[in-house]
Design a protein around this motif. Structure first.
Motif, PDB file in Angstrom:
ATOM      1  N   GLN A  68      24.714 -32.667 -51.102  1.00 14.29           N
ATOM      2  CA  GLN A  68      25.761 -32.838 -52.002  1.00 14.29           C
ATOM      3  C   GLN A  68      25.138 -34.022 -52.965  1.00 14.29           C
ATOM      4  OE1 GLN A  68      29.748 -33.591 -50.797  1.00 14.29           O
ATOM      5  NE2 GLN A  68      30.050 -34.895 -52.452  1.00 14.29           N
ATOM      6  N   PHE A  69      24.248 -34.628 -52.303  1.00 15.05           N
ATOM      7  CA  PHE A  69      24.014 -35.719 -53.104  1.00 15.05           C
ATOM      8  C   PHE A  69      22.229 -35.955 -53.451  1.00 15.05           C
ATOM      9  CE2 PHE A  69      27.453 -37.956 -50.541  1.00 15.05           C
ATOM     10  CZ  PHE A  69      28.245 -38.174 -51.633  1.00 15.05           C
ATOM     11  N   THR A  70      21.893 -34.793 -53.451  1.00 16.63           N
ATOM     12  CA  THR A  70      20.119 -34.581 -53.854  1.00 16.63           C
ATOM     13  C   THR A  70      20.313 -33.418 -54.832  1.00 16.63           C
ATOM     14  OG1 THR A  70      20.074 -33.036 -51.744  1.00 16.63           O
ATOM     15  CG2 THR A  70      19.237 -35.169 -51.732  1.00 16.63           C
ATOM     16  N   PHE A  71      19.249 -33.585 -55.777  1.00 17.35           N
ATOM     17  CA  PHE A  71      18.925 -32.600 -56.758  1.00 17.35           C
ATOM     18  C   PHE A  71      18.065 -31.673 -56.197  1.00 17.35           C
ATOM     19  CE2 PHE A  71      15.591 -35.830 -57.457  1.00 17.35           C
ATOM     20  CZ  PHE A  71      14.628 -35.112 -57.862  1.00 17.35           C
ATOM     21  N   PRO A  72      18.195 -30.233 -56.789  1.00 15.05           N
ATOM     22  CA  PRO A  72      17.499 -28.950 -55.939  1.00 15.05           C
ATOM     23  C   PRO A  72      16.264 -29.213 -55.283  1.00 15.05           C
ATOM     24  CG  PRO A  72      18.707 -28.467 -57.917  1.00 15.05           C
ATOM     25  CD  PRO A  72      18.680 -29.893 -57.972  1.00 15.05           C
ATOM     26  N   GLN A  73      15.194 -29.700 -55.968  1.00 11.23           N
ATOM     27  CA  GLN A  73      13.802 -29.674 -55.653  1.00 11.23           C
ATOM     28  C   GLN A  73      13.800 -30.925 -54.109  1.00 11.23           C
ATOM     29  OE1 GLN A  73      14.634 -30.089 -58.543  1.00 11.23           O
ATOM     30  NE2 GLN A  73      13.173 -29.333 -59.962  1.00 11.23           N
ATOM     31  N   VAL A  74      14.568 -31.768 -53.889  1.00  9.26           N
ATOM     32  CA  VAL A  74      14.573 -32.590 -53.097  1.00  9.26           C
ATOM     33  C   VAL A  74      15.489 -32.071 -51.629  1.00  9.26           C
ATOM     34  CG1 VAL A  74      15.645 -34.910 -51.934  1.00  9.26           C
ATOM     35  CG2 VAL A  74      14.588 -34.802 -54.095  1.00  9.26           C
ATOM     36  N   THR A  75      16.513 -31.331 -52.195  1.00  7.36           N
ATOM     37  CA  THR A  75      17.250 -30.360 -51.197  1.00  7.36           C
ATOM     38  C   THR A  75      16.510 -29.599 -50.618  1.00  7.36           C
ATOM     39  OG1 THR A  75      19.255 -30.583 -52.618  1.00  7.36           O
ATOM     40  CG2 THR A  75      19.625 -29.379 -50.952  1.00  7.36           C
ATOM     41  N   GLU A  76      15.955 -28.776 -50.990  1.00  6.85           N
ATOM     42  CA  GLU A  76      14.779 -27.887 -50.446  1.00  6.85           C
ATOM     43  C   GLU A  76      13.742 -28.437 -49.695  1.00  6.85           C
ATOM     44  OE1 GLU A  76      13.875 -25.551 -53.997  1.00  6.85           O
ATOM     45  OE2 GLU A  76      16.035 -25.354 -54.286  1.00  6.85           O
ATOM     46  N   SER A  77      13.086 -29.460 -50.258  1.00  6.69           N
ATOM     47  CA  SER A  77      11.731 -29.976 -49.584  1.00  6.69           C
ATOM     48  C   SER A  77      11.966 -31.143 -48.648  1.00  6.69           C
ATOM     49  CB  SER A  77      10.905 -30.389 -50.626  1.00  6.69           C
ATOM     50  OG  SER A  77      11.398 -31.397 -51.284  1.00  6.69           O
ATOM     51  N   THR A  78      12.915 -31.688 -48.576  1.00  7.84           N
ATOM     52  CA  THR A  78      13.277 -32.750 -47.506  1.00  7.84           C
ATOM     53  C   THR A  78      14.271 -32.370 -46.511  1.00  7.84           C
ATOM     54  OG1 THR A  78      12.881 -34.718 -49.152  1.00  7.84           O
ATOM     55  CG2 THR A  78      14.095 -35.082 -47.063  1.00  7.84           C
ATOM     56  N   ARG A  79      13.538 -32.330 -45.292  1.00  5.83           N
ATOM     57  CA  ARG A  79      14.371 -31.951 -44.266  1.00  5.83           C
ATOM     58  C   ARG A  79      14.991 -33.389 -43.282  1.00  5.83           C
ATOM     59  NH1 ARG A  79      15.363 -28.387 -46.140  1.00  5.83           N
ATOM     60  NH2 ARG A  79      14.031 -26.137 -46.191  1.00  5.83           N
ATOM     61  N   ILE A  80      16.179 -33.207 -42.986  1.00  6.72           N
ATOM     62  CA  ILE A  80      16.974 -34.177 -41.923  1.00  6.72           C
ATOM     63  C   ILE A  80      16.622 -33.618 -40.516  1.00  6.72           C
ATOM     64  CG2 ILE A  80      18.931 -35.151 -41.291  1.00  6.72           C
ATOM     65  CD1 ILE A  80      19.522 -35.453 -44.065  1.00  6.72           C
ATOM     66  N   LYS A  81      16.075 -34.220 -39.750  1.00  8.63           N
ATOM     67  CA  LYS A  81      15.934 -34.151 -38.520  1.00  8.63           C
ATOM     68  C   LYS A  81      16.356 -34.956 -37.271  1.00  8.63           C
ATOM     69  CE  LYS A  81      11.364 -31.690 -39.701  1.00  8.63           C
ATOM     70  NZ  LYS A  81      10.109 -31.823 -39.585  1.00  8.63           N
ATOM     71  N   LEU A  82      16.403 -34.602 -36.100  1.00  3.61           N
ATOM     72  CA  LEU A  82      16.771 -35.572 -34.951  1.00  3.61           C
ATOM     73  C   LEU A  82      15.446 -36.006 -34.453  1.00  3.61           C
ATOM     74  CD1 LEU A  82      19.455 -33.516 -33.503  1.00  3.61           C
ATOM     75  CD2 LEU A  82      19.827 -35.568 -34.698  1.00  3.61           C
ATOM     76  N   ALA A  83      15.552 -37.547 -34.044  1.00  6.12           N
ATOM     77  CA  ALA A  83      14.106 -37.955 -33.464  1.00  6.12           C
ATOM     78  C   ALA A  83      14.002 -37.156 -31.992  1.00  6.12           C
ATOM     79  CB  ALA A  83      14.319 -39.406 -33.172  1.00  6.12           C
ATOM     80  N   GLN A  84      12.559 -37.054 -31.433  1.00  3.34           N
ATOM     81  CA  GLN A  84      12.141 -36.403 -30.286  1.00  3.34           C
ATOM     82  C   GLN A  84      11.846 -37.152 -29.199  1.00  3.34           C
ATOM     83  OE1 GLN A  84       9.348 -33.435 -31.859  1.00  3.34           O
ATOM     84  NE2 GLN A  84      10.964 -32.070 -33.037  1.00  3.34           N
ATOM     85  N   LEU A  85      11.416 -38.379 -29.667  1.00  2.00           N
ATOM     86  CA  LEU A  85      10.532 -39.370 -28.604  1.00  2.00           C
ATOM     87  C   LEU A  85      11.512 -40.232 -27.898  1.00  2.00           C
ATOM     88  CD1 LEU A  85       7.309 -40.094 -30.803  1.00  2.00           C
ATOM     89  CD2 LEU A  85       7.629 -38.326 -29.002  1.00  2.00           C
ATOM     90  N   GLY A  86      12.469 -40.394 -28.119  1.00  2.00           N
ATOM     91  CA  GLY A  86      13.721 -41.356 -27.604  1.00  2.00           C
ATOM     92  C   GLY A  86      12.836 -42.630 -27.292  1.00  2.00           C
ATOM     93  N   ASN A  87      12.950 -43.220 -26.159  1.00  2.00           N
ATOM     94  CA  ASN A  87      12.467 -44.697 -25.938  1.00  2.00           C
ATOM     95  C   ASN A  87      10.895 -44.581 -26.108  1.00  2.00           C
ATOM     96  OD1 ASN A  87      14.833 -45.505 -25.561  1.00  2.00           O
ATOM     97  ND2 ASN A  87      14.859 -45.289 -23.291  1.00  2.00           N
ATOM     98  N   ASP A  88       9.873 -43.603 -26.203  1.00  2.00           N
ATOM     99  CA  ASP A  88       8.683 -43.569 -26.171  1.00  2.00           C
ATOM    100  C   ASP A  88       8.142 -43.750 -27.724  1.00  2.00           C
ATOM    101  OD1 ASP A  88       8.427 -43.355 -23.581  1.00  2.00           O
ATOM    102  OD2 ASP A  88       7.994 -41.356 -23.630  1.00  2.00           O
ATOM    103  N   ALA A  89       9.069 -43.855 -28.648  1.00  2.00           N
ATOM    104  CA  ALA A  89       8.779 -43.794 -30.108  1.00  2.00           C
ATOM    105  C   ALA A  89       8.033 -45.313 -30.475  1.00  2.00           C
ATOM    106  CB  ALA A  89       9.853 -43.739 -31.271  1.00  2.00           C
ATOM    107  N   GLY A  90       8.727 -46.137 -29.578  1.00  2.00           N
ATOM    108  CA  GLY A  90       7.994 -47.517 -29.844  1.00  2.00           C
ATOM    109  C   GLY A  90       6.424 -47.821 -29.423  1.00  2.00           C
ATOM    110  N   ILE A  91       6.463 -47.413 -28.218  1.00  2.00           N
ATOM    111  CA  ILE A  91       4.977 -47.531 -27.516  1.00  2.00           C
ATOM    112  C   ILE A  91       4.099 -46.818 -28.216  1.00  2.00           C
ATOM    113  CG2 ILE A  91       5.465 -48.906 -25.439  1.00  2.00           C
ATOM    114  CD1 ILE A  91       5.729 -46.074 -24.120  1.00  2.00           C
TER     115      ILE A  91
END
Length: 322
Positions: free
Chosen positions: A287-310
């Motif tokens: 709702q808040f993005t214009f078409p090119q951004v809506t299509e090219s930017t993906r919202i994802k969930l993180a995968q690494l949990g507590n290991d992301a930092g190290i």
């Protein structure tokens, strides 16, 4: 000679996590120690040095086997000087010469950055970011932080404040934030913010709701409870989740329109709500993005949990070679 390795350190208020990794980002060993914040945090760096040296001795490794050590830390970081100040959860009230002490104690080159930034690097390198050059990471926990990687490099800004996503204003008349202004994203979508929203909406809600009963009777309610009740179609809980996803979607939309990353990654404790959270944020993001951004930017969930930092901290060490 065996392949050189890197060390990652994730320094937190209760534990210090360590890992030895290959230059490809594969974790070979992991361990942790308690963070001793007594005596103004003066034991923290000596404990880190001792733990690394003990581990190297244990496995018959030398300082020369390592390209470097990277560390993520709370507080304000001066990357050039290798110092940290204002990490109050570590009891560090004065400037800490971390780089100087760790290099002297271990004989290994050292570098550091802010903890949210290194988590962003970790997710970008070995997690949901697929090692793409343009990735934004948002951590939804007790507070809301983030890190921005553009064209392969972390953005820091003039005062090191780039990526303070939690302080994007999403509701100018909203709750007061600890930073002194009103309506910051953190006041709504952090773990504590979600409960605050639930209390506010509960006051005006007249229907049947288990969440309202819990709040009205003074029970301890967490953000996890809110999401679980929303999934069970508790009407008030569904209103709360819709409200916070609206504001998170708004912030993500603004970030998307400004930076157009390939991935906008949601991590931290609140992101454990998983696809239930993500799909609702995506609906508002569109709702808040214009078409090119809506299509090219993906919202994802993180995968690494507590290991992301190290993992992200260790990747800082690779830059020492450049």
């Amino acid at each position: 000679m065996a392949e050189e390795k890197i060390i990652g350190i994730d320094l937190g208020g209760t534990t210090v996590k360590f890992a030895i990794l290959t230059t490809q980002g594969e974790i070979q060993q992991k361990w942790s120690i308690q963070t001793n914040i007594l005596d103004e945090g003066s034991h923290i760096v000596p404990d880190i040095v001792e733990s690394i040296n003990h581990r190297l001795n244990l496995y018959n490794m030398q300082a020369e086997d390592f390209i470097g050590i990277g560390m993520g830390t709370p507080g304000s970081v001066d990357r050039k000087k290798g110092t940290v100040i204002g990490a109050y959860n570590l009891n560090w009230k004065t400037t800490q010469p971390v780089k100087e002490q760790i290099e002297k104690g271990t004989g290994i080159p050292f570098t550091l950055d802010n903890d949210a930034n290194v988590a962003a690097l970790g997710e970008r390198w070995k997690g949901a970011g697929d090692n793409e050059p343009d990735v934004v990471f948002i951590t939804l926990g007790t507070g809301v932080g983030g890190g921005i990687v553009m064209e392969g490099d972390l953005l820091h800004g003039a005062a090191g404040c780039a990526g303070e996503i939690g302080h994007i204003t999403v509701d100018p008349d909203g709750f007061e934030c600890t930073c002194g202004k009103k309506g910051c994203l953190e006041t709504i979508v952090s773990a504590t913010g979600i409960v605050r929203v639930a209390r506010k909406l509960s006051e005006e809600y007249a229907g049947a709701s288990e969440l309202k009963q819990l709040l009205d009777s003074g029970e301890e309610v967490t953000s996890k409870d809110v999401f679980e009740l929303a999934e069970e179609e508790d009407q008030l809980a569904m209103m709360v989740v819709d409200n916070i996803c609206y504001y998170l979607g708004l912030a993500c939309g603004n970030i998307g329109n400004l930076l157009n990353p390939s991935s906008l990654i949601l991590g931290g404790g609140v992101s454990a709500a998983g696809e239930f959270l993500r799909s609702k944020v995506v609906a508002y993001f569109k709702q808040f993005t214009f078409p090119q951004v809506t299509e090219s930017t993906r919202i994802k969930l993180a995968q690494l949990g507590n290991d992301a930092g190290i993992i992200g901290a260790a990747s800082l060490a690779l830059k020492l070679e450049e």
